[in-house]
Design an enzyme around this catalytic site. Structure first.
Site, PDB file in Angstrom:
ATOM      1  N   SER A 100      -1.512  56.303 114.236  1.00 35.82           N
ATOM      2  CA  SER A 100      -1.064  57.074 115.397  1.00 35.82           C
ATOM      3  C   SER A 100      -1.145  56.270 116.679  1.00 35.82           C
ATOM      4  O   SER A 100      -0.588  56.663 117.707  1.00 35.82           O
ATOM      5  CB  SER A 100      -1.927  58.328 115.553  1.00 35.82           C
ATOM      6  OG  SER A 100      -3.276  57.941 115.798  1.00 35.82           O
ATOM      7  N   ASP A 128     -10.746  64.070 129.550  1.00 42.62           N
ATOM      8  CA  ASP A 128     -10.487  65.255 130.373  1.00 42.62           C
ATOM      9  C   ASP A 128      -9.581  64.951 131.562  1.00 42.62           C
ATOM     10  O   ASP A 128      -8.803  65.831 131.976  1.00 42.62           O
ATOM     11  CB  ASP A 128     -11.799  65.848 130.879  1.00 42.62           C
ATOM     12  CG  ASP A 128     -12.676  66.385 129.750  1.00 42.62           C
ATOM     13  OD1 ASP A 128     -12.122  66.647 128.654  1.00 42.62           O
ATOM     14  OD2 ASP A 128     -13.899  66.530 129.963  1.00 42.62           O
ATOM     15  N   ASN A 137      -0.503  61.369 120.117  1.00 39.60           N
ATOM     16  CA  ASN A 137       0.687  61.619 119.312  1.00 39.60           C
ATOM     17  C   ASN A 137       1.969  61.710 120.127  1.00 39.60           C
ATOM     18  O   ASN A 137       3.063  61.564 119.579  1.00 39.60           O
ATOM     19  CB  ASN A 137       0.505  62.904 118.508  1.00 39.60           C
ATOM     20  CG  ASN A 137      -0.657  62.802 117.538  1.00 39.60           C
ATOM     21  OD1 ASN A 137      -1.285  61.746 117.422  1.00 39.60           O
ATOM     22  ND2 ASN A 137      -0.954  63.883 116.849  1.00 39.60           N
ATOM     23  N   THR A 183      37.875  27.990 106.514  1.00 36.33           N
ATOM     24  CA  THR A 183      37.539  29.208 105.791  1.00 36.33           C
ATOM     25  C   THR A 183      36.931  28.798 104.466  1.00 36.33           C
ATOM     26  O   THR A 183      37.400  27.842 103.848  1.00 36.33           O
ATOM     27  CB  THR A 183      38.787  30.087 105.554  1.00 36.33           C
ATOM     28  OG1 THR A 183      39.759  29.349 104.808  1.00 36.33           O
ATOM     29  CG2 THR A 183      39.406  30.526 106.889  1.00 36.33           C
ATOM     30  N   HIS A 184      35.886  29.464 104.028  1.00 35.80           N
ATOM     31  CA  HIS A 184      35.125  29.061 102.838  1.00 35.80           C
ATOM     32  C   HIS A 184      34.539  27.658 103.009  1.00 35.80           C
ATOM     33  O   HIS A 184      34.307  26.956 102.014  1.00 35.80           O
ATOM     34  CB  HIS A 184      35.998  29.102 101.569  1.00 35.80           C
ATOM     35  CG  HIS A 184      36.614  30.426 101.291  1.00 35.80           C
ATOM     36  ND1 HIS A 184      36.020  31.390 100.528  1.00 35.80           N
ATOM     37  CD2 HIS A 184      37.804  30.946 101.701  1.00 35.80           C
ATOM     38  CE1 HIS A 184      36.804  32.459 100.456  1.00 35.80           C
ATOM     39  NE2 HIS A 184      37.891  32.213 101.176  1.00 35.80           N
ATOM     40  N   SER A 314      12.631  12.653 113.956  1.00 33.35           N
ATOM     41  CA  SER A 314      11.926  12.292 112.731  1.00 33.35           C
ATOM     42  C   SER A 314      10.706  11.461 113.056  1.00 33.35           C
ATOM     43  O   SER A 314      10.711  10.647 113.989  1.00 33.35           O
ATOM     44  CB  SER A 314      12.850  11.504 111.797  1.00 33.35           C
ATOM     45  OG  SER A 314      12.138  11.020 110.668  1.00 33.35           O
ATOM     46  N   LYS A 320      16.821   9.174 114.830  1.00 36.63           N
ATOM     47  CA  LYS A 320      17.361  10.433 114.339  1.00 36.63           C
ATOM     48  C   LYS A 320      17.147  11.525 115.393  1.00 36.63           C
ATOM     49  O   LYS A 320      16.079  11.655 115.970  1.00 36.63           O
ATOM     50  CB  LYS A 320      16.677  10.833 113.038  1.00 36.63           C
ATOM     51  CG  LYS A 320      17.349  11.960 112.273  1.00 36.63           C
ATOM     52  CD  LYS A 320      16.694  12.113 110.902  1.00 36.63           C
ATOM     53  CE  LYS A 320      17.436  13.113 110.031  1.00 36.63           C
ATOM     54  NZ  LYS A 320      17.311  14.475 110.551  1.00 36.63           N
ATOM     55  N   GLU A 327      18.300  25.378 115.475  1.00 35.56           N
ATOM     56  CA  GLU A 327      17.306  25.647 114.433  1.00 35.56           C
ATOM     57  C   GLU A 327      16.290  26.685 114.903  1.00 35.56           C
ATOM     58  O   GLU A 327      15.893  27.573 114.129  1.00 35.56           O
ATOM     59  CB  GLU A 327      16.600  24.349 114.042  1.00 35.56           C
ATOM     60  CG  GLU A 327      17.484  23.383 113.272  1.00 35.56           C
ATOM     61  CD  GLU A 327      16.857  22.033 113.034  1.00 35.56           C
ATOM     62  OE1 GLU A 327      17.457  21.227 112.316  1.00 35.56           O
ATOM     63  OE2 GLU A 327      15.756  21.771 113.574  1.00 35.56           O
TER      64      GLU A 327
END
Length: 462
Positions: A100, A128, A137, A183-184, A314, A320, A327
């Site tokens: 809760s 109070d 809740n 495509t593909h 790297s 590199k 990423e």
């Protein structure tokens, strides 16, 4: 906290030791003792929302004549300090606590009561006074909605608009640059960089619109429903007045929930928002992966673009450089997918009058919003804004793309086009060269028909 001295606090279950420097009391300490689970505490945006809720509730209870002015003022000042982040170190309760969120609600009540007592010069009671007319809740579902709505409006929407603007700018800059469509992952008819980036921009715009479309429901607040939705122990005008005060404090159009029983017993709206965040994450993943493919190389990949070099890629291969921002973006997308899956499970846990995975919903939803709000400007400014186009490589690939023969379908027919394409591919020759041999079309006409820039405009080639 590395406290060496303690004080004794008491609650309805008895006495226990609390670090002397802690602003919290016995109920918070019990939660700290009971839930040493993850080390993850509730997000800053959630604590901010708790502070706003307690300040607004104190104002309403004062205006209703239920809370003395001096106590109300002290509670408001303390709660505003909590909302501003002045006491975050005093919110140690683990995310994986009672379902809760009662521990977090009492944590806020106790901290604010302690601060307000010092301000007022008399005892302010956590239950109070600070929690008057409230229950965990309805407080925790309200805090989920308030924190998510504020995070979306203040962080995510501006971040998405920035990404859209950068994509639109690059699309206009590169509108005339034709490239091989795919495509593909296989060579297809040409498109322009402008068209490709324009597609990304529309994806982001649609994701933003979808997220904004959840706001009318996200701005409905459970507060006033108290323990089970009946509003027990809250003034009849509390819900309306509370929503009005929250709207004034935040500038958002908060209003009471249409049905308090629904607002307490389920987390459908949080799940809806999470689902739209997952749509955005899918768009981010698509854009990130397209950038990675286009940047692949520099010799054995597509090498259509070169992303800004941000750091060595790297620890063993000198020179590199990796596409680190895409990423990072892809990992953010994956985390958002996971958060959504967990929120989906949590949303099923509305048992009768209360959902009992509320802290998990709050943590995951706010984490997803925050991650997406952080990564989108990085993607815009450190990847998309600064990439350069390798026109020589692109033009070479276009000239050898056998699929360009599609442009000749209306002139020579599909079968002859297939023969030309297969021959060009088999022999590694440009389509233009093979078409000159296998058709009656001259070089001038073939140059016109096979012009990649012309082909990006679509329609029937005449």
């Amino acid at each position: 906290m590395n406290n060496t001295t303690y004080r004794v606090e008491a609650d309805s279950m008895g006495e226990l030791e609390v670090p002397a420097a802690a602003l919290w009391g016995a109920q918070t300490q019990r939660a700290v003792n009971n839930f040493p689970v993850s080390g993850l505490t509730m997000p800053r945006a959630f604590i901010r929302a708790l502070g706003l809720i307690k300040a607004s509730a104190a104002e309403v209870n004062r205006d209703l004549g239920l809370l003395p002015d001096g106590l109300a003022q002290a509670i408001v000042k303390a709660a505003e300090a909590v909302a501003e982040g002045q006491h975050d170190e005093h919110f140690p309760v683990d995310v994986f606590q009672t379902g809760s969120g009662t521990s977090s609600n009492m944590n806020a009540n106790e901290v604010i009561a302690g601060l307000a007592s010092m301000q007022a010069g008399e005892r302010v009671h956590a239950n109070d006074h600070v929690n008057m007319g409230q229950s965990s809740n309805d407080v925790i579902p309200t805090a989920i909605h308030v924190s998510a709505a504020l995070s979306v409006e203040e962080q995510l929407i501006p971040a998405l608009r920035h990404l859209e603007a950068v994509l639109d700018k690059r699309a206009q800059e590169l509108e005339g640059v034709a490239k091989t469509g795919r495509t593909h992952l296989m060579d297809a008819m040409p498109v322009s960089f402008g068209q490709e980036l324009g597609g990304w921009r529309t994806q982001i715009a649609h994701a933003r619109e979808r997220i904004s479309g959840t706001m009318p429901r996200l701005q409905q607040l459970a507060q006033g429903g108290t323990a089970v939705g009946t509003g027990i122990n809250a003034h009849d005008e509390f819900a309306e007045r509370f929503a009005a005060v929250m709207a004034q404090r935040t500038g958002l159009s908060f209003r009471p929930a249409e049905n308090a029983f629904e607002a307490l017993s389920c987390q459908d709206t949080a799940l809806e928002v999470s689902g739209q965040l997952k749509v955005l994450a899918a768009a981010i993943m698509k854009i990130a992966n397209d950038l990675r493919w286009m940047n692949s190389g520099p010799l054995a990949g597509l090498t259509e673009i070169v992303l800004p070099a941000l750091q060595p890629g790297s620890s063993i291969m000198p020179g590199k450089v990796n596409p680190v921002i895409p990423e990072s973006a892809a990992q953010v997308a994956a985390q958002v997918y996971g958060n959504d899956a967990a929120i989906g499970v949590a949303a099923q846990s509305g048992n009768f009058q209360l959902n009992v995975m509320l802290p998990l919903v709050a943590h995951n939803l706010l984490q997803s919003i925050g991650l997406l709000a952080s990564i989108t400007p990085l993607l815009a400014d450190q990847a998309i804004s600064g990439f350069t186009v390798n026109r020589e490589r692109i033009d070479e690939a276009l000239g050898r793309n056998p699929i360009l023969v599609t442009a000749l379908n209306s002139v020579i027919g599909y079968d002859k086009g297939a023969q030309i394409a297969k021959t060009a591919y088999r022999e590694g020759r440009p389509v233009m060269e093979v078409a000159l041999e296998m058709t009656d079309l001259d070089e001038k006409e073939l140059t016109r028909l096979l012009d990649p820039a012309r082909l990006t405009r679509g329609g029937i080639v005449e």
